[in-house]
Design a protein around this motif. Structure first.
Motif, mmCIF file in Angstrom:
data_model
loop_
_atom_site.group_PDB
_atom_site.id
_atom_site.type_symbol
_atom_site.label_atom_id
_atom_site.label_comp_id
_atom_site.label_asym_id
_atom_site.label_seq_id
_atom_site.Cartn_x
_atom_site.Cartn_y
_atom_site.Cartn_z
ATOM 1 N N GLU A 15 0.817 -1.213 0.000
ATOM 2 C CA GLU A 15 0.000 0.000 0.000
ATOM 3 C C GLU A 15 0.855 1.269 0.000
ATOM 4 O O GLU A 15 0.591 2.200 -0.769
ATOM 5 N N GLU A 16 1.875 1.315 0.842
ATOM 6 C CA GLU A 16 2.724 2.517 0.908
ATOM 7 C C GLU A 16 3.522 2.701 -0.381
ATOM 8 O O GLU A 16 3.749 3.832 -0.808
ATOM 9 N N ASP A 17 3.942 1.596 -1.013
ATOM 10 C CA ASP A 17 4.634 1.698 -2.309
ATOM 11 C C ASP A 17 3.711 2.345 -3.344
ATOM 12 O O ASP A 17 4.126 3.213 -4.111
ATOM 13 N N PHE A 18 2.459 1.898 -3.367
ATOM 14 C CA PHE A 18 1.470 2.459 -4.288
ATOM 15 C C PHE A 18 1.272 3.946 -4.021
ATOM 16 O O PHE A 18 1.307 4.772 -4.942
ATOM 17 N N LEU A 19 1.078 4.300 -2.756
ATOM 18 C CA LEU A 19 0.852 5.703 -2.416
ATOM 19 C C LEU A 19 2.069 6.568 -2.733
ATOM 20 O O LEU A 19 1.921 7.710 -3.176
ATOM 21 N N HIS A 39 -8.757 13.187 -5.621
ATOM 22 C CA HIS A 39 -8.576 12.533 -4.319
ATOM 23 C C HIS A 39 -8.213 11.074 -4.566
ATOM 24 O O HIS A 39 -8.704 10.459 -5.523
ATOM 25 N N MET A 40 -7.373 10.512 -3.686
ATOM 26 C CA MET A 40 -7.105 9.078 -3.696
ATOM 27 C C MET A 40 -7.796 8.505 -2.469
ATOM 28 O O MET A 40 -7.555 8.955 -1.342
ATOM 29 N N LEU A 41 -8.673 7.536 -2.686
ATOM 30 C CA LEU A 41 -9.446 6.913 -1.620
ATOM 31 C C LEU A 41 -8.875 5.532 -1.317
ATOM 32 O O LEU A 41 -8.486 4.811 -2.239
ATOM 33 N N GLN A 42 -8.836 5.169 -0.048
ATOM 34 C CA GLN A 42 -8.354 3.848 0.351
ATOM 35 C C GLN A 42 -9.456 3.103 1.058
ATOM 36 O O GLN A 42 -10.053 3.615 2.014
ATOM 37 N N GLY A 43 -9.723 1.878 0.606
ATOM 38 C CA GLY A 43 -10.685 1.013 1.275
ATOM 39 C C GLY A 43 -9.995 0.206 2.357
ATOM 40 O O GLY A 43 -8.799 0.348 2.598
#
Length: 100
Positions: A15-19, A39-43
């Motif tokens: 997840e952090e790599d993606f962000l 906006h980037m939304l995270q589920g």
């Protein structure tokens, strides 16, 4: 108004790599007529993936489609290839016309 969204399935633990990819890229959206916001939304994190959704607002669908054919779009996506193992398949696009 038009809402454009891409749904990304991201490998657990990446997840952090993606962000970081999204934090460090230049989108050139500030150069594009009709762009309103992003906006980037995270589920929630699940066993098999975490879903992220890029959410952008546009003055109209025509403005969004014009961006996808623009030099700004080509520049923003020129180096979009992520390190292997982050994405679990291609993003899934959804577009919506705001009606209320």
């Amino acid at each position: 108004m038009y809402i454009a969204m891409n749904r990304f399935r991201i490998a657990p633990g990446r997840e952090e790599d993606f962000l970081d990819i999204w934090r460090n890229r230049d989108s050139y959206l500030d150069e594009v007529p009709g762009f309103k916001s992003f906006h980037m939304l995270q589920g929630e994190r699940k066993e098999d993936c975490t879903v992220f959704i890029s959410h952008s607002e546009w003055a109209s669908e025509d403005a969004f489609r014009a961006w996808t054919r623009s030099e700004a779009f080509r520049k923003a996506h020129a180096n979009a290839k992520a390190p292997e193992g982050i994405y679990l398949g291609p993003p899934q696009f959804e577009g919506y016309e705001v009606v209320l």
